[in-house]
Write an enzyme that holds these catalytic residues in place. Structure first.
Site, PDB file in Angstrom:
ATOM      1  N   ASP A  94      12.926 -42.311   3.929  1.00 18.47           N
ATOM      2  CA  ASP A  94      11.760 -41.706   3.607  1.00 18.47           C
ATOM      3  C   ASP A  94      10.862 -42.445   2.664  1.00 18.47           C
ATOM      4  OD1 ASP A  94       9.786 -39.481   3.870  1.00 18.47           O
ATOM      5  OD2 ASP A  94      10.863 -38.379   2.297  1.00 18.47           O
ATOM      6  N   HIS A  95       9.562 -42.948   3.406  1.00 17.69           N
ATOM      7  CA  HIS A  95       8.660 -43.772   2.241  1.00 17.69           C
ATOM      8  C   HIS A  95       9.386 -44.908   1.940  1.00 17.69           C
ATOM      9  CE1 HIS A  95       5.555 -40.741   2.317  1.00 17.69           C
ATOM     10  NE2 HIS A  95       6.416 -39.840   2.273  1.00 17.69           N
ATOM     11  N   ASP A 116       6.081 -47.266   4.593  1.00 16.72           N
ATOM     12  CA  ASP A 116       4.868 -46.756   4.150  1.00 16.72           C
ATOM     13  C   ASP A 116       3.988 -47.545   3.718  1.00 16.72           C
ATOM     14  OD1 ASP A 116       2.908 -45.277   3.296  1.00 16.72           O
ATOM     15  OD2 ASP A 116       3.717 -43.820   1.953  1.00 16.72           O
ATOM     16  N   GLU A 146       2.695 -45.329   8.697  1.00 11.62           N
ATOM     17  CA  GLU A 146       2.112 -44.386   8.468  1.00 11.62           C
ATOM     18  C   GLU A 146       0.212 -44.826   8.163  1.00 11.62           C
ATOM     19  OE1 GLU A 146       2.959 -41.711   5.107  1.00 11.62           O
ATOM     20  OE2 GLU A 146       0.950 -41.284   4.289  1.00 11.62           O
ATOM     21  N   GLY A 191       4.786 -32.088  -2.476  1.00 12.20           N
ATOM     22  CA  GLY A 191       4.964 -31.205  -3.571  1.00 12.20           C
ATOM     23  C   GLY A 191       4.667 -29.775  -3.437  1.00 12.20           C
ATOM     24  N   HIS A 226       4.109 -35.309   7.383  1.00  9.77           N
ATOM     25  CA  HIS A 226       4.676 -35.032   6.312  1.00  9.77           C
ATOM     26  C   HIS A 226       3.962 -33.875   5.262  1.00  9.77           C
ATOM     27  CE1 HIS A 226       6.766 -39.315   5.363  1.00  9.77           C
ATOM     28  NE2 HIS A 226       6.052 -39.182   6.582  1.00  9.77           N
ATOM     29  N   GLY A 227       4.591 -33.700   4.208  1.00  9.93           N
ATOM     30  CA  GLY A 227       4.314 -32.781   3.100  1.00  9.93           C
ATOM     31  C   GLY A 227       4.309 -31.321   3.743  1.00  9.93           C
ATOM     32  N   ASN A 269       8.781 -33.076   7.769  1.00 11.73           N
ATOM     33  CA  ASN A 269       9.307 -33.338   6.826  1.00 11.73           C
ATOM     34  C   ASN A 269       9.250 -32.385   5.699  1.00 11.73           C
ATOM     35  OD1 ASN A 269       9.558 -35.701   7.886  1.00 11.73           O
ATOM     36  ND2 ASN A 269       8.620 -36.923   6.156  1.00 11.73           N
TER      37      ASN A 269
END
Ligand code: 13P
Length: 324
Positions: A94-95, A116, A146, A191, A226-227, A269
């Site tokens: 991831d990232h 990323d 991304e 977050g 994502h997020g 994600n």
């Protein structure tokens, strides 16, 4: 020593995404850092017969140790088999921030990596992503790129706007880099504090117009979201009731994620929701049993809750249950 993901019992994401696109659902990409999270994710996905992307960030690799993680992923595939359901499992970075991190993960047995480069200029993003693709594809490891940056909670409206993915760029990016999937920015963020909303106000809808534009430019191409934690209010409440302080934590409503999962979004994600559920149960258990000091006694209820959370996501949000 380099190891192929196939030796670990893993698969890349190509076939998973093809089926997700056809079946109009999204494959869950759940982050893990420790044994209990991994057990919960695998158990939930086996019990719901869902394909699974096990996601590891650079920070998780540092926390759990890269070699340890490799064998934890191998343990996950063995556990799934032992439970009587051989679900496809990918191990995904991831990232990934640099070519070197991505290369290291490919060499360490990851079946999929994200590079990323979204914080770079368009041309630099293309250059680093292309380099990762050229390396990873030699080993049939799939690559996620991304375009657009996920907005942070502190950004004002205009800054948020400028971070959304520009649909005019996606076709050229995919063509020139050769990526297998593309993460786009349509209003989610990482977050537990995704939106600033006053009490009683609902959160702003995701920018489905941008998603639709991207789908038009890239027909049949897998998009990644994502997020995507919902920041489940129940867990925020438990955390706050037992000594925590999470003020104004808000996530993406489940209906919006369901809608996204039915589109070209093939991977969703989720990390924060797992963290919140885990922390909530540990806080509650320790508060109710202040004399407890055996980690198994407070990690077990946390793990049990995680299993329920992930099963719920697969069944009711992502639509991946029964698709393995
Ligand atoms: P959340 O913080 O919403 O769980 O997002 C996780 C994520 O996108 C990891 O890449």
């Amino acid at each position: 020593m380099a190891v192929s993901y196939r030796e670990l019992g893993l698969v890349n994401t190509r076939e998973m995404f093809k089926k997700a696109m056809e079946g109009k659902y999204a494959v869950p990409a759940y982050n893990f850092n420790n044994l209990e999270q991994l057990q919960a994710i695998v158990t939930a996905c086996v019990q719901t017969k869902s394909p699974l992307i096990l996601q590891v960030s650079k920070g998780a690799r540092e926390y759990a140790n890269a070699t340890m993680l490799r064998y934890m992923a191998m343990g996950a595939t063995a556990l799934a088999k032992e439970m009587g359901c051989e679900i496809p499992i990918a191990l995904h970075l991831d990232h990934g921030d640099t070519f070197e991190t991505c290369k290291d993960c490919v060499d360490f047995g990851f079946s999929s990596v994200m590079i990323d480069g979204s914080h770079h200029s368009f041309e630099d993003n293309i250059a680093v992503t292309k380099k990762v693709v050229e390396y990873a594809h030699q080993f049939d490891v799939t690559v996620e790129g991304e375009l657009g940056v996920l907005a942070g909670i502190e950004d004002d409206v205009s800054a948020e706007k400028s971070h959304y993915t520009n649909p005019d760029e996606v076709e050229e990016f995919v063509k020139r880099t050769g990526v297998d999937s593309l993460a786009i920015s349509i209003g989610t963020s990482h977050g537990a504090y995704k939106f600033k909303v006053k009490p009683g106000e609902s959160v702003p809808p995701l920018r489905f117009d941008i998603l639709e534009e991207c789908e038009k430019r890239l027909p049949g191409f897998p998009i990644v979201l994502h997020g995507a934690s919902s920041v489940v209010p129940k867990y925020v409440e438990i955390i706050n009731n037992y000594g925590g302080k999470l003020d104004g934590a808000v996530g993406i409503p489940e209906e919006q994620l369901r809608k996204a999962a039915e589109s070209a979004v093939c991977k969703i994600n989720i990390d924060s929701d797992g963290r919140l559920a885990f922390t909530a149960m540990i806080r509650e258990t320790l508060a109710k049993h202040p004399d407890e000091f055996d980690p198994r006694k407070y990690l077990k209820p946390a793990r049990t809750e995680l299993i329920e959370l992930y099963k719920h996501k697969n069944l009711n949000v992502l639509g991946s249950a029964g698709k393995a």
